[in-house]
Write a protein that holds these residues in place. Structure first.
Motif, PDB file in Angstrom:
ATOM      1  N   LEU A 102       1.325  46.859 -30.955  1.00  0.00           N
ATOM      2  CA  LEU A 102       0.739  45.534 -31.167  1.00  0.00           C
ATOM      3  C   LEU A 102       0.127  45.391 -32.553  1.00  0.00           C
ATOM      4  CD1 LEU A 102      -1.071  44.851 -27.773  1.00  0.00           C
ATOM      5  CD2 LEU A 102       0.863  43.575 -28.719  1.00  0.00           C
ATOM      6  N   GLY A 103      -0.510  46.445 -33.033  1.00  0.00           N
ATOM      7  CA  GLY A 103      -1.183  46.365 -34.325  1.00  0.00           C
ATOM      8  C   GLY A 103      -2.235  45.268 -34.332  1.00  0.00           C
ATOM      9  N   ASP A 115      -1.052  33.761 -37.196  1.00  0.00           N
ATOM     10  CA  ASP A 115       0.178  34.415 -37.662  1.00  0.00           C
ATOM     11  C   ASP A 115       0.724  35.396 -36.611  1.00  0.00           C
ATOM     12  OD1 ASP A 115      -1.909  36.202 -37.855  1.00  0.00           O
ATOM     13  OD2 ASP A 115      -1.288  37.034 -39.782  1.00  0.00           O
ATOM     14  N   HIS A 116       0.449  35.131 -35.349  1.00  0.00           N
ATOM     15  CA  HIS A 116       0.819  36.054 -34.279  1.00  0.00           C
ATOM     16  C   HIS A 116       2.331  36.276 -34.247  1.00  0.00           C
ATOM     17  CE1 HIS A 116      -0.729  38.050 -30.605  1.00  0.00           C
ATOM     18  NE2 HIS A 116       0.532  37.948 -30.230  1.00  0.00           N
ATOM     19  N   HIS A 121       9.209  45.613 -29.865  1.00  0.00           N
ATOM     20  CA  HIS A 121       9.538  47.027 -30.056  1.00  0.00           C
ATOM     21  C   HIS A 121       8.527  47.875 -29.285  1.00  0.00           C
ATOM     22  CE1 HIS A 121       6.649  46.082 -33.303  1.00  0.00           C
ATOM     23  NE2 HIS A 121       6.192  47.294 -33.067  1.00  0.00           N
ATOM     24  N   GLY A 122       8.713  49.196 -29.368  1.00  0.00           N
ATOM     25  CA  GLY A 122       7.845  50.074 -28.580  1.00  0.00           C
ATOM     26  C   GLY A 122       8.046  49.801 -27.095  1.00  0.00           C
ATOM     27  N   PRO A 123       6.993  49.885 -26.288  1.00  0.00           N
ATOM     28  CA  PRO A 123       7.151  49.639 -24.853  1.00  0.00           C
ATOM     29  C   PRO A 123       7.506  48.187 -24.542  1.00  0.00           C
ATOM     30  CG  PRO A 123       4.834  49.923 -25.420  1.00  0.00           C
ATOM     31  CD  PRO A 123       5.624  50.281 -26.642  1.00  0.00           C
ATOM     32  N   TYR A 124       7.250  47.274 -25.498  1.00  0.00           N
ATOM     33  CA  TYR A 124       7.577  45.856 -25.289  1.00  0.00           C
ATOM     34  C   TYR A 124       9.083  45.611 -25.307  1.00  0.00           C
ATOM     35  CZ  TYR A 124       2.660  44.841 -25.651  1.00  0.00           C
ATOM     36  OH  TYR A 124       1.304  44.802 -25.408  1.00  0.00           O
ATOM     37  N   ARG A 125       9.824  46.621 -25.655  1.00  0.00           N
ATOM     38  CA  ARG A 125      11.279  46.503 -25.580  1.00  0.00           C
ATOM     39  C   ARG A 125      11.738  46.388 -24.128  1.00  0.00           C
ATOM     40  NH1 ARG A 125      15.498  51.015 -28.008  1.00  0.00           N
ATOM     41  NH2 ARG A 125      17.400  49.989 -27.349  1.00  0.00           N
ATOM     42  N   MET A 131       0.349  47.115 -21.283  1.00  0.00           N
ATOM     43  CA  MET A 131      -1.062  47.498 -21.350  1.00  0.00           C
ATOM     44  C   MET A 131      -1.634  47.662 -19.939  1.00  0.00           C
ATOM     45  SD  MET A 131      -3.548  47.949 -23.723  1.00  0.00           S
ATOM     46  CE  MET A 131      -3.231  46.861 -25.102  1.00  0.00           C
ATOM     47  N   TYR A 132      -1.331  46.706 -19.065  1.00  0.00           N
ATOM     48  CA  TYR A 132      -1.844  46.782 -17.691  1.00  0.00           C
ATOM     49  C   TYR A 132      -1.305  48.018 -16.974  1.00  0.00           C
ATOM     50  CZ  TYR A 132      -3.217  41.894 -18.395  1.00  0.00           C
ATOM     51  OH  TYR A 132      -3.776  40.739 -18.875  1.00  0.00           O
ATOM     52  N   ALA A 133      -0.031  48.310 -17.195  1.00  0.00           N
ATOM     53  CA  ALA A 133       0.565  49.494 -16.568  1.00  0.00           C
ATOM     54  C   ALA A 133      -0.142  50.757 -17.050  1.00  0.00           C
ATOM     55  CB  ALA A 133       2.058  49.557 -16.880  1.00  0.00           C
ATOM     56  N   SER A 134      -0.445  50.816 -18.361  1.00  0.00           N
ATOM     57  CA  SER A 134      -1.131  52.000 -18.895  1.00  0.00           C
ATOM     58  C   SER A 134      -2.522  52.134 -18.292  1.00  0.00           C
ATOM     59  CB  SER A 134      -1.206  51.937 -20.428  1.00  0.00           C
ATOM     60  OG  SER A 134      -2.158  50.991 -20.876  1.00  0.00           O
TER      61      SER A 134
END
Length: 198
Positions: A102-103, A115-116, A121-125, A131-134
């Protein structure tokens, strides 16, 4: 596994988790540090102030002073408590991966930056809300490692409540901002777990 060893491991993983969250919160900037947004509603602020913040204080004291929550302890075999430590570590690493992906797009509330970026990429792939799963993996590990209902069950209940109430609002916000691009993301990813494909 002795209770002292379990509390030591718990303390190391808990404070690593807290330090990581604070670091990424600071990286996101001051505009992302509100207790709640209008889109979330005041109930979320009440949950954070009345439940989450006092609970986090108790949890932070637990490794050093377990007596106040000793009433909620129960017996688990050492192998299960070791599994709990592994789940906490896995949840911590997954949460780090999510935050790193996310950065500066990270926000603890329902808010988008001017500017969102739509992160894919990453787990969002594979997952829209990793985040909730983690959090759930980490907190399931807390329950097993500490063998304490108070330490383990309350945070799981809070996260499940937040997931049920916030996720539809979060997805509506993303659709409003990103439109068809986010609709395509919804078609190819799972909400909390990767989508099984035939």
């Amino acid at each position: 596994m002795t209770d002292l060893l379990a509390r030591t491991i718990f303390g190391l993983l808990w404070f690593a988790f807290a330090a990581m969250r604070i670091y990424y919160q600071k990286q996101a900037g001051p505009e992302q540090r509100r207790l709640y947004t209008k889109r979330e509603g005041a109930l979320m602020a009440v949950i954070r102030v009345v439940l989450a913040l006092p609970f986090m204080l108790v949890i932070s004291l637990y490794p050093f002073w377990p007596r106040p929550v000793a009433w909620a302890g129960f017996h688990l075999p050492s192998a299960v408590r070791i599994l709990g430590a592994g789940l906490m570590l896995a949840g911590l690493l997954l949460c780090w991966w999510v935050n790193a992906s996310l950065g500066r797009n990270f926000s603890g509330t329902l808010a988008l930056r001017a500017d969102h970026k739509l992160i894919q990429h990453g787990p969002y792939r594979w997952v829209r809300h990793p985040m909730y799963a983690s959090f759930l993996v980490f907190m399931a590990g807390m329950l097993l490692l500490t063998a304490n209902w108070f330490v383990g069950v309350l945070p799981i209940a809070i996260v499940l409540f937040v997931m049920i109430n916030r996720t539809p609002k979060e997805e509506a916000m993303m659709l409003e901002r990103f439109g068809d691009e986010y609709r395509n993301v919804m078609l190819r990813t799972g909400r909390f777990l990767p989508r099984l494909r035939s």
